[in-house]
Design an enzyme around this catalytic site. Structure first.
Site, PDB file in Angstrom:
ATOM      1  CB  THR A 181      -0.893   0.047   1.248  1.00  0.00           C
ATOM      2  OG1 THR A 181      -0.022   0.122   2.384  1.00  0.00           O
ATOM      3  CG2 THR A 181      -1.749  -1.184   1.377  1.00  0.00           C
ATOM      4  CD  GLU A 328      -5.126  -2.897   2.070  1.00  0.00           C
ATOM      5  OE1 GLU A 328      -5.504  -2.443   0.971  1.00  0.00           O
ATOM      6  OE2 GLU A 328      -4.602  -2.188   2.939  1.00  0.00           O
ATOM      7  CE  LYS A 438     -17.821  12.916  15.521  1.00  0.00           C
ATOM      8  NZ  LYS A 438     -17.409  12.044  16.582  1.00  0.00           N
ATOM      9  CD1 TRP A 443     -20.410  10.304  11.102  1.00  0.00           C
ATOM     10  CD2 TRP A 443     -18.377  11.209  10.973  1.00  0.00           C
ATOM     11  NE1 TRP A 443     -19.628   9.731  12.063  1.00  0.00           N
ATOM     12  CE2 TRP A 443     -18.381  10.263  12.015  1.00  0.00           C
ATOM     13  CE3 TRP A 443     -17.198  11.910  10.703  1.00  0.00           C
ATOM     14  CZ2 TRP A 443     -17.252  10.003  12.784  1.00  0.00           C
ATOM     15  CZ3 TRP A 443     -16.082  11.642  11.468  1.00  0.00           C
ATOM     16  CH2 TRP A 443     -16.116  10.699  12.508  1.00  0.00           C
TER      17      TRP A 443
HETATM   18  P1  ADP Z   1      -3.812   3.846  -1.963  1.00  0.00           P
HETATM   19  O1  ADP Z   1      -3.764   3.658  -0.471  1.00  0.00           O
HETATM   20  O2  ADP Z   1      -2.528   4.054  -2.632  1.00  0.00           O
HETATM   21  O3  ADP Z   1      -4.848   4.847  -2.400  1.00  0.00           O
HETATM   22  P2  ADP Z   1      -5.503   1.670  -2.773  1.00  0.00           P
HETATM   23  O4  ADP Z   1      -5.713   1.701  -4.222  1.00  0.00           O
HETATM   24  O5  ADP Z   1      -5.395   0.364  -2.125  1.00  0.00           O
HETATM   25  O6  ADP Z   1      -4.206   2.425  -2.505  1.00  0.00           O
HETATM   26  O7  ADP Z   1      -6.643   2.521  -2.106  1.00  0.00           O
HETATM   27  C1  ADP Z   1      -7.877   1.948  -1.768  1.00  0.00           C
HETATM   28  C2  ADP Z   1      -8.827   3.018  -1.342  1.00  0.00           C
HETATM   29  O8  ADP Z   1      -9.194   3.830  -2.462  1.00  0.00           O
HETATM   30  C3  ADP Z   1     -10.130   2.523  -0.797  1.00  0.00           C
HETATM   31  O9  ADP Z   1     -10.018   2.154   0.542  1.00  0.00           O
HETATM   32  C4  ADP Z   1     -11.028   3.741  -0.993  1.00  0.00           C
HETATM   33  O10 ADP Z   1     -10.850   4.683   0.045  1.00  0.00           O
HETATM   34  C5  ADP Z   1     -10.497   4.346  -2.265  1.00  0.00           C
HETATM   35  N1  ADP Z   1     -11.365   3.954  -3.390  1.00  0.00           N
HETATM   36  C6  ADP Z   1     -11.136   3.006  -4.305  1.00  0.00           C
HETATM   37  N2  ADP Z   1     -12.140   2.953  -5.204  1.00  0.00           N
HETATM   38  C7  ADP Z   1     -13.046   3.888  -4.849  1.00  0.00           C
HETATM   39  C8  ADP Z   1     -14.320   4.319  -5.354  1.00  0.00           C
HETATM   40  N3  ADP Z   1     -14.870   3.783  -6.449  1.00  0.00           N
HETATM   41  N4  ADP Z   1     -14.951   5.316  -4.683  1.00  0.00           N
HETATM   42  C9  ADP Z   1     -14.425   5.875  -3.589  1.00  0.00           C
HETATM   43  N5  ADP Z   1     -13.234   5.513  -3.066  1.00  0.00           N
HETATM   44  C10 ADP Z   1     -12.548   4.532  -3.682  1.00  0.00           C
END
Ligand code: ADP
Length: 545
Positions: A181, A328, A438, A443
């Site tokens: 990540t 993940e 918040k 929220w």
């Molecule tokens: P990074 O931490 O580099 O951004 P990731 O690609 O694993 O790596 O990030 C995953 C996160 O991206 C998710 O937990 C979410 O917060 C966000 N995310 C992914 N797809 C969407 C989506 N369609 N809408 C909103 N948030 C998204």
């Protein structure tokens, strides 16, 4: 037992497309023209690569890293390294030296494959990564040298090796891919994918009601192959036998459109900022590009604005498919199609777009649930907000050599996203929990506000972040990037938002900026935005005096 227990191994499916339709092409954009080779040649070279690696002593479970753009050699690593039972560790080329050093040492990578133009980025850490025995340099007729003592040229490395490798029968739960990540909080965490998880993900992704990827498609994956295994697309396309079109390092929107138009791309994938850039180019001058073959755009990684999805459909007849996932989750978790259910055939187009603006429906075999702070499930009423948890056969159950108990609850992955689920079982992401605002105990979703604000014609990008407030704890402020030659007043933005949001949810300030910082995977970098506001001594309007 009546059925065979054939293990789900990638070696069974990676060469399938090449066997069925050998002459289909893999096209990579280069500094000078394009590199073209067939699926058959790609698979043969993947076999040669496996032989060369085995000859070097790479065995089952060993980590082989890539530090590369999206190109044909990276695809050969995807096929060959994984099929031979080694682990492909895709390094994020946008990370700084400290993170790279940490990740390479944590993964204990034995070999790094690097594109030549990226070599200078490795320079600062060359004497700090003792597990690495060999640097294999991928030359593309550009320049770039490394001082690493043990190095080889990719072509010489595989040259003369047999084009058929005897893939090992290993346990389907053996590791095959490793992604970290991006580490926006704390140290980067590794997610080790297994053959079983990726095999199942590969097949599911292609489903008609998922991405509908087909052997007839020409795929252009713009999402970097180091971002959650390129969202699994190189695997799915290799299995099916799609034409694969790869941008290499030329990811400027005009180059991408030219490539997609010349190579008759039918499906592409990237984060919203990519599609926003492409949209702006086409809006300026639609004539030079023929995108008539382009049918679907996968958009994930952060929430795509509804106005943009609508524009692609109304102007070009292209369906934008929203996908939600994480490193993940291998990564596809949920996905939203314009028409996702039989009963949706009768919906109006406006209603269908309401649905694609949600993160979507869960992929078969996965379960999602939202929970309150005591891990009690929250109702699926489309209103109640909870922490999103997910489980299933391609969801991480732990981080690689890094216990993080708070990220797992029983057999669930705690996603770090806060979300709603509606009675139709659609997932709606409200925010990352660390980006939620918040205000007075309630929220406010920054994602909802951003998506609404960018629907204004004058605005190309928006980021809404929390700012500290003595009475309300936090209040939202919006930073906006304007389209060329346009202007907008705070009142106009607020007026536009009031149709959808309650007054207390509206931003306290609208700040025009030249650009917004992006993370290493092209998402809005809200941590940096907040830090910049603090460094500038920013004060909310009613606190300014
Ligand atoms: P990074 O931490 O580099 O951004 P990731 O690609 O694993 O790596 O990030 C995953 C996160 O991206 C998710 O937990 C979410 O917060 C966000 N995310 C992914 N797809 C969407 C989506 N369609 N809408 C909103 N948030 C998204």
């Amino acid at each position: 037992m009546t059925m065979q227990r054939t293990p789900l191994l990638l070696s069974r499916i990676m060469g399938r497309g090449a066997a069925l339709d050998p002459h289909v092409e893999v096209v990579t954009l280069q500094e000078d023209g394009k590199h073209r080779q067939t699926l058959q040649a790609t698979w043969q070279r993947a076999n040669q690569l496996a032989s060369a690696l085995a000859g070097h002593g790479v065995g089952i479970g060993d980590r082989v890293a890539s530090f590369m753009w999206n190109n044909y050699r990276h695809l050969e690593l995807y096929q060959g390294v994984t099929s031979m039972g080694a682990v492909l560790h895709t390094l994020n080329i946008r990370l700084g030296p400290a993170d790279l050093e940490y990740i390479i040492n944590h993964a204990q990578d034995r070999i790094i494959f690097a594109d030549e133009d990226l070599l200078p980025l490795l320079d600062p850490i060359l004497d700090k990564i003792p597990s690495v025995e060999l640097l294999v340099i991928c030359r593309h007729g550009e320049s770039g040298e490394s001082a690493f003592p043990e190095q080889a040229d990719y072509e010489s490395f595989i040259d003369g090796q047999p084009t058929e490798y005897d893939w090992p029968e290993i346990d389907e739960n053996s590791p095959m891919g490793l992604c970290y990540t991006s580490g926006t909080t704390g140290k980067p965490k590794g997610v080790m994918y297994t053959h079983r998880s990726t095999y199942l993900h590969t097949i599911t992704e292609a489903m008609t009601d998922a991405m509908g990827l087909s052997a007839r498609d020409a795929l252009c994956g713009i999402v970097p192959m180091f971002h959650a295994m390129g969202w699994g697309l190189p695997f799915t396309a290799s299995m099916l036998g799609c034409k694969q079109v790869m941008p290499h390092r030329f990811t400027q929107p005009d180059r991408l459109i030219g490539l997609m138009s010349d190579e008759e791309v039918s499906i592409s994938a990237g984060v919203p900022t990519i599609w926003q850039g492409v949209m702006q180019i086409v809006q300026k001058d639609p004539d030079p590009f023929d995108l008539s073959k382009l049918d679907r755009l996968i958009c994930g990684g952060s929430a795509p604005p509804l106005a943009m999805m609508r524009w692609y459909w109304d102007t070009l007849g292209i369906e934008m498919i929203q996908a939600w996932g994480m490193t993940e989750t291998n990564p596809l978790g949920t996905l939203s199609r314009k028409v996702a259910k039989r009963s949706h055939l009768v919906l109006t187009e406006d209603q269908q777009f309401e649905n694609i603006s949600k993160a979507g429906l869960t992929m078969p075999g996965l379960e999602i649930e939202i929970f309150d702070e005591s891990f009690n499930p929250v109702p699926h009423d489309g209103e109640s907000v909870g922490e999103l948890l997910i489980r299933g056969p391609w969801i991480a159950s732990e981080y690689f050599n890094d216990p993080q108990p708070e990220k797992f609850h029983q057999d669930w992955l705690v996603t770090g996203d806060v979300a709603k689920i509606d009675p139709d079982q659609y997932l709606m992401i409200a925010d990352r929990s660390k980006d939620l605002i918040k205000s007075g105990g309630e929220w406010i979703s920054s994602v909802d506000l951003e998506n609404h604000i960018v629907a204004l014609e004058a605005i190309s990008q928006a980021a809404v972040v929390a700012q500290p407030h003595p009475k309300w704890d936090e209040r939202p402020v919006a930073l906006v990037v304007l389209n060329e030659g346009q202007s907008v007043s705070t009142d106009q933005v607020l007026e536009h938002c009031v149709s959808r949001f309650a007054r207390w949810q509206l931003p306290d300030d609208v700040i025009p900026v030249d650009s917004l910082p992006l993370t290493s995977t092209g998402k809005l970098d809200k941590k940096t935005i907040r830090a910049n506001l603090e460094a500038d001594g920013y004060q909310l309007p009613d606190l300014r005096e």
